[in-house]
Structure formats: C-alpha cells, structure tokens
Write an enzyme that holds these catalytic residues in place. Structure first.
Site, mmCIF file in Angstrom:
data_model
loop_
_atom_site.group_PDB
_atom_site.id
_atom_site.type_symbol
_atom_site.label_atom_id
_atom_site.label_comp_id
_atom_site.label_asym_id
_atom_site.label_seq_id
_atom_site.Cartn_x
_atom_site.Cartn_y
_atom_site.Cartn_z
ATOM 1 N N LYS A 206 0.889 -1.097 0.019
ATOM 2 C CA LYS A 206 0.009 0.047 -0.095
ATOM 3 C C LYS A 206 0.982 1.200 0.106
ATOM 4 O O LYS A 206 1.814 1.297 0.914
ATOM 5 C CB LYS A 206 -0.909 0.051 1.255
ATOM 6 C CG LYS A 206 -1.942 0.981 1.127
ATOM 7 C CD LYS A 206 -2.714 1.071 2.413
ATOM 8 C CE LYS A 206 -3.971 1.939 2.378
ATOM 9 N NZ LYS A 206 -3.649 3.349 2.418
ATOM 10 N N ASP A 208 1.929 5.303 0.047
ATOM 11 C CA ASP A 208 1.494 6.444 0.687
ATOM 12 C C ASP A 208 1.650 7.591 -0.241
ATOM 13 O O ASP A 208 2.594 8.479 -0.116
ATOM 14 C CB ASP A 208 2.506 6.569 1.742
ATOM 15 C CG ASP A 208 1.910 7.938 2.717
ATOM 16 O OD1 ASP A 208 0.706 8.026 2.524
ATOM 17 O OD2 ASP A 208 2.597 8.095 3.817
ATOM 18 N N ASP A 617 -45.586 4.464 18.212
ATOM 19 C CA ASP A 617 -44.820 4.614 16.997
ATOM 20 C C ASP A 617 -45.354 5.608 16.077
ATOM 21 O O ASP A 617 -46.039 5.286 15.084
ATOM 22 C CB ASP A 617 -44.499 3.142 16.635
ATOM 23 C CG ASP A 617 -43.336 3.176 15.392
ATOM 24 O OD1 ASP A 617 -43.200 3.929 15.038
ATOM 25 O OD2 ASP A 617 -43.386 2.064 14.865
ATOM 26 N N ASP A 619 -45.233 6.382 12.616
ATOM 27 C CA ASP A 619 -44.909 5.889 11.384
ATOM 28 C C ASP A 619 -45.551 6.763 10.082
ATOM 29 O O ASP A 619 -46.854 6.382 9.674
ATOM 30 C CB ASP A 619 -45.092 4.582 11.322
ATOM 31 C CG ASP A 619 -44.797 3.718 10.095
ATOM 32 O OD1 ASP A 619 -44.024 4.254 9.536
ATOM 33 O OD2 ASP A 619 -45.279 2.412 9.763
#
Length: 778
Positions: A206, A208, A617, A619
């Site tokens: 990897k 940089d 609830d 909804d």
C-alpha cells in the site's frame, strides 16, 4: 420416484400474451412487433405499479424475455431474489419510459434503471435455459458480472443470484467492448481484521501518495484524482513520462509517490516535492490497466489485466514503474514485513476479479497503523508559544452530516501552522456543524480534508493521540467516512469481542456501506453498557441476517436447536418459549449469531404479564414532511404531559419516531393496550387530516400512523441503540426532547458516537392512575 421437473416453458405465438393484455389506443407502450436478427441487449426498468418492482429483460430471438423482480436485481453474491417470469415484450420496450395510464395493465411510471449487453455462459445455454437454468454475464452501467436465473417448482417463479467473478469463463478470443478512453472512478479497498488467506489472492504494498487515473486519448495525456479532478498540471512530470510509454490509447490506475532514502513512499515527501515544483523526484506506480487501444479491459480478470500491464510497464523500478505483485501464499509475511519497515500496509485483490468502479467489495486493505482522512471543521486558539492555532477540530461525514471526531494539535511545523491559518481564514462560517464543549472554536466551512495518524478511536468516537500528516486536496469532504477498522491483526485464530469468538469477522453485513460483521459486534460491545438496562431480562425477538442484509433475513423468537452462549431461554405459563439476555456477552453472542436487530417486549421477566414500557410509534407515509413527524412527536408528548406523565423519545432507525413511557406494573396487558389506543385517538383528533390510528395501509396515504399496537402481550418494539437491517446501518437512537428538533429524517448510524441522554437516565417509572384512565375515556 424422484419428483419430475416442470416441463420446458411452451411459447404461444410471439408476443401474443403481451398483445392480449394491452389496448394500444390507451397505453403509450410499444406495439407487439417481433424484431428480426439476433441481438444481446438487456434492460432493467424501474416500475412503479401497484407496488414498486424492477422489470429485468434479456433480448432473445427478437423479443425481450422478461422477469419482474420485486426486491430489485441482486448486486451482492449473498443476495437471492425472487424473479417472476412474465410475458415476453417487444424489443422496442427496451427504450420505453413514461406513464402507463390508470385502468391499463401495469399502470404506473416506468423508467430505465440500467441497460447494456449480456452474454450467456456455456455453448449449450439454450438447452440449459429450456430446462430452467440460465447463467449469463451482464455489462451495464450499474450491473456488471455473472448472474444465475434458476426456475423453482412453480413454472413462473425463478431465483436470481449474482455469481462470483471467478464463475465468469474467460476465453482467449474473448471479444471486448469498444469504447473511448475517459476518466474511470477507481476501485477502492475496505479494511479487514486479518490478511486474507487461501488461493485466489494477489497482494501488493500500500503506497502513501496520491491515487491517479492516467488517461491517454490520442495525443492527449491527462491525470485525474479519485474524485475526477484534473491534476495534469500538478503532475506534469508524470504526464510527460506516461505519454512516452505508448502511442496507443490507455487508461491506467496507479499512484503518484515520492520514495525516501529507505525506499518507503512518503506522503510528506510528496507534498514537499509538489510545493517545491520538484517533478523529477515524483514517480508513478502503476497497478492496473483499465483500457487499451479502444478496448474496455475492466471485464477481464485482474490476472489478465496485470499481464497486459506488464507489456506497457515492464519494470518494477524507475520513474514509471509497475507495482510488484506477490502470490496468495505470501500475504501474511508481506504484511509483517511492511509493518516492520514502517509502511502503511498491503492491498489484497481477487485474481479473478473484474474492475468494479467505485466499489469496495472486491479489494481489501490490511493496515499497519491507524490512519485516515478527516474533515477540518474549525480550529482552536493558540496556547502558550504555539503560533497560528492550537488544534484542528475534526469530523467525518456520515449520511450527509458532520459527526465530531475530536481534535489534533501535533504533527505541524511552525510554517505549516501559519500557512494553514491563512487558508482557514478564507473560509470562515457562523454555522456550527455540531455541538462541542471546546471553548473558542473558530469554525470554517467543512470542505477541507486532512490526513491524521492516531492511536485509536475512543468509545465516544473521537481520535486519541492524533498527529497531523498532511492535507488531502484529492478528496472531497462528503466522501470522508470513518474507517470501520483501524488496524489489521497479525495474530492467528479467531478474533474475540467482549470475550466472544467472532467467526467470519470480515463478512460484509452492510455491503454497500462496507460494514463487516466485526464492526457490528464491536458496535454492540460499545453501546452494550447503555443498552443493557433497557434490554436485560426482557423477552426478545431478533432479526437475523447470517449472510448480511442483502441475503435472506428472518425474525426469531426462540431457539429450537442451538442456543447461543450467554442467552437464556424459558417456557412461560401459557406454554410459549421466550429468550432473554442478562450480560454484555449475551448481547455480543447474539450479534455473532447473525443478529442485527433487537426487538423487546414491554415487560420484564419474571413478570411478563405486567407491562412496564409503553410505546407510541409514529410511522409516516413517505410523502409526509419530516417537520410534521416532529410536530406529531411533540403533540403526543404534550398530550401525555397533560395527564401528568413524562415521556422519552427515540428515532425508530427508519423514517419515524418512538415516544416511550416507563410505567409501574399496575396494569394488565389489555388495560395498557386500551390506554395507548385512547391516547393515540386523542392525538389524532387534533388533526384528522394528518394522523390515523388504524393500520390499514390504503388509508395512510399522506398521513402519520400512530401505531399503538406494539403494546400487546408478545408484541415488540425495536430496542434503544439497536441497529436496523437497512442500507446505511441506521440506529434507533435515544434523544433528549430538547435535541429532537435538530434531528433529521436521515437519522443516526452505526458510525456516530452514542451516549445516554439525561432524560433517559432521570425519568423513573410512573403510575397510570384510575383518574388518568378516566381522562382518556376509559
């Protein structure tokens, strides 16, 4: 005798069924005309009929053979979708978009979601299709890769799955799609807890530096960042060298780097070289070839793309070099050496994998140290002898909002501090992106990105012992999310979370968000101490998705065969079986067992007949504005406050809100349910045009359903801090009432810090008196 397979599907005259179902004087759909010749087009149309579904169509023998897929085309190998075989459509239907008028078959809006070409797998594919199985490759804008359609027992019901890339056969004479070279969004990598082992992986170091997509088109050479910015002038030296390697058009994926005296790529060295205009020391490491001489190579396996890259970039050293590739057996040792020599880590890629633009599903990264990008939202005043500023105030962007990640005050030089301050002073703002206890913060527009190295992410979601690495001009603030895993382990054996061994920690639970099973279990470890007082000793119903949310999922109220560790199960007096947990280990053990959502009873054991938790609830229908939902919550709160009852509030983790009332165990279930119904009706009477208390979906258009039905014996409500099995990994988040107005419809996610709101700690169980019952008409 073995069951006989359904006979092969017998066709009537071409498009006869299509013609019978339509009146072409009343619908804008194409007429029933069979095309001549053989083509290989496919189309997916989003169809808003009685219910939303997707129509999948493959061109065969002059018509579009069609399936209706209710839950959408699978884009992950774990997903299995029902596909209902419907009548063939004319080829012209592949370009149809518009509204089919009411009263016509399939009435609703139709739009093209994806289109492209398809190719069957296998020479005898027509014979296989006739027997009820078809493997094929799609090459569209959204859909790419191998798929399977398999007929089930019912002749019209088929199963649709996405296959692994390794299932796509590669012929030496494969015909590649022609295209004009252009910028391609790079494939990305997701962090993993362990270096992948087994066959089929290729490993690379990897680097940089800055990720670049190099595009040669005719005599022009362009370099683009991962977000599509043209940085050709910034890296003019690389552009000039790449232009000289071939006269053919190409698109190459790689990284601009500067190597230090020990041969390590250095981001700081790269930034210094750019600032000094030192193009000579900036090198390009190529690791993939996406296009060559007019041909799209992205559908080839990585191993074949690498072989073609070798012909363009033969050397693994020099100003333009090819990234060295290690075989699958070398992954762990390569990672150890990378960490030992101070590198970032390694990237592991599927050798058979196609190039998936912008995706994180097929490449993984093993990180030696915790390091990632954050958005700079402000800075603190300087302290002592520090010039310019004290520290940078950081955030990540989760679902469109800034989430605080602490601050960083080290890693700067005096010169870099002064230079950054000048930059910050050009973008001041009075808008505060989030609350902070840090005094004197100077806020700036959240558009700059910095790379930070740190020791760990704390339980509240902030970095610890951070150090500034550099600014990332190649990344946009909206693309900066918190990495789910900070470092990769070199230890063998299973990973433990709260003392529970986690199997398949790398498995993606939320594929589109790159959230693994390990992140889910660690989330429940993190919120467990807050969640347990509300979950402990309550009968539970859980939603399990062993293969992630794109696979099959199901609710479970008891365990008949295997009982996970630290989970308690018992029979109630009525003969029903329930299970519960008492410890953090129990919570994590269920998450290890594939549980995503926790739903709880409104009563505790050993007294399940006496509710102590009631919920309303809210909804809303999708068309209801969020501010109306907020208004409904405050109205419900005030109605209960008028009775002398104090409530709490939390998000549902979906599009609604839950108003929660802690009660003493004085009512039976039937009484509690009638009370919640009566309160819901009183609230609804304030605005009957906006609220409804009946569950009939046909009557809920444009309204908020006040769901009081969750308050019966055996009914459940999602637990505070529980995840939801939906894209984005949303959370049912408890809030203080004073903070509710700042909440958005997007809600909260797994990657946001959690804490116990003061009201959720302060409010104690209350008594619903007889006078209160009378006041609501009971």
């Amino acid at each position: 005798m073995p069951a006989r397979k359904p006979p092969a599907r017998k066709r009537a005259a071409p498009l006869e069924k299509y013609r019978e179902k339509r009146n072409f004087t009343k619908t804008p759909e194409p007429s029933a005309k069979v095309a001549r010749g053989q083509g290989n087009s496919f189309v997916v149309q989003e169809h808003h009929a009685r219910s939303l579904h997707y129509d999948f169509r493959l061109e065969m023998d002059g018509v579009l053979v069609s399936w209706a897929v209710p839950k959408g085309i699978p884009e992950d190998t774990a997903a299995k979708r029902l596909a209902v075989h419907v009548e063939d459509h004319p080829l012209d239907y592949g370009g149809f978009e518009g509204v089919i008028p009411e009263g016509n078959y399939g009435a609703g809006r139709v739009s093209i979601w994806d289109k492209g070409t398809w190719e069957p797998i296998g020479k005898d594919w027509k014979k296989q299709y006739a027997s009820g199985k078809l493997k094929f490759v799609l090459r569209g804008s959204n859909l790419k890769g191998a798929y399977l359609l398999a007929r089930m027992k019912d002749d019209t019901n088929w199963l649709m799955r996405k296959l692994d890339d390794k299932d796509i056969p590669v012929r030496p004479d494969v015909k590649l799609d022609r295209e004009t070279p252009d910028f391609i969004s790079p494939q990305l990598a997701r962090p993993v807890p362990n270096v992948p082992i087994g066959e089929g992986w290729l490993h690379e170091l990897k680097f940089d530096g800055y990720r670049l997509i190099a595009v040669r088109k005719k005599s022009s050479m362009k370099l683009f960042t991962r977000s599509g910015l043209d940085w050709t002038d910034k890296f003019s030296g690389i552009a000039k060298r790449l232009a000289a390697i071939s006269k053919k058009d190409f698109v190459m994926d790689g990284e601009a780097v500067v190597f230090d005296g020990k041969g390590r790529s250095s981001f700081g060295g790269l930034q210094s070289a750019l600032q000094a205009g030192d193009q000579e020391h900036i090198e390009f490491v190529a690791f993939d070839l996406l296009h060559l001489d007019g041909e799209n190579l992205r559908d080839l396996p990585l191993s074949m793309r690498v072989e073609r890259l070798k012909k363009l970039v033969p050397e693994e050293s020099g100003a333009v070099r090819r990234s060295k590739v290690w075989p699958s057996s070398s992954g762990k040792e390569l990672f150890k050496q990378a960490c030992k020599t101070g590198l970032e880590g390694i990237i592991s890629k599927s050798a058979s994998g196609r190039y998936h633009e912008g995706s994180r599903k097929d490449w993984v990264k093993s990180k030696c140290r915790a390091r990632q990008e954050f958005v700079v939202c402000g800075y603190t005043p300087p302290k002592g002898s520090l010039p310019a500023f004290g520290a940078l105030v950081l955030a990540s962007c989760e679902h469109g909002k800034m989430v605080p990640r602490g601050k960083v005050g080290t890693g700067f030089t005096e010169a870099s501090r002064r230079k950054l301050l000048k930059l910050f002073q050009t973008i001041p703002t009075t808008e505060v992106p989030f609350r902070t206890k840090e005094p004197g913060v100077k806020w700036i527009k959240p558009q700059l990105v910095a790379e930070i190295e740190f020791a760990e992410i704390t339980r509240d979601g902030s970095i610890r012992q951070g150090s500034f690495v550099g600014m990332r001009e190649d990344k946009e603030a909206k693309d900066v999310q918190l990495d789910p895993l900070q470092i990769t382990s070199t230890k063998r054996g299973k990973i433990n979370v709260a003392g529970i061994p986690i199997t398949h920690p790398e498995r993606l639970v939320y594929p589109d968000d790159g959230i693994s099973k390990l992140e889910v279990t660690k989330y429940y470890e993190r919120v467990g101490p807050m969640m347990l007082p509300f979950v402990k000793d309550r009968p539970l119903s859980v939603l399990r998705a062993p293969d992630g949310i794109s696979g099959s999922s199901f609710f479970q109220k008891s365990f008949s065969n295997f009982l996970p560790e630290h989970v308690l199960q018992q029979d109630l007096e009525d003969g029903s079986t329930v299970f519960s947990i008492r410890t953090l280990k129990g919570l994590v053990s269920l998450a290890q067992f594939g549980v995503i959502e926790f739903h709880l009873w409104g009563a505790k054991l050993p007294a399940p007949e006496k509710p102590d938790l009631l919920v309303w609830d809210l909804d809303p229908d999708p068309d209801v504005p969020w501010k109306e939902v907020l208004g409904g919550a405050f109205l419900t709160r005030d109605c209960l406050a008028g009775l002398g009852l104090e409530t709490e509030v939390k998000t549902s983790g979906g599009k609604g809100l839950h108003i929660v009332l802690k009660t003493k165990r004085t009512l039976e279930w039937d009484e509690a349910k009638e009370f919640t119904k009566a309160v819901a009706n009183i609230v609804a009477e304030h605005n009957p045009q906006r609220f409804i208390t009946t569950a009939s979906k046909s009557k809920r258009k444009g309204k908020i359903f006040i769901d009081w039905l969750r308050n019966g014996r055996g009914a459940t409500c999602v637990a505070p801090w529980s995840l939801r099995a939906r894209p984005g990994a949303s959370v049912s988040m408890p809030l203080n009432w004073e903070d509710l107005s700042e909440a958005t419809a997007a809600g909260f996610t797994i990657r946001e810090p959690s804490s116990i709101p003061s009201e959720w700690k302060r409010i104690k169980p209350q008594t619903i008196t007889k006078a209160m019952l009378r006041n609501v008409g009971l």
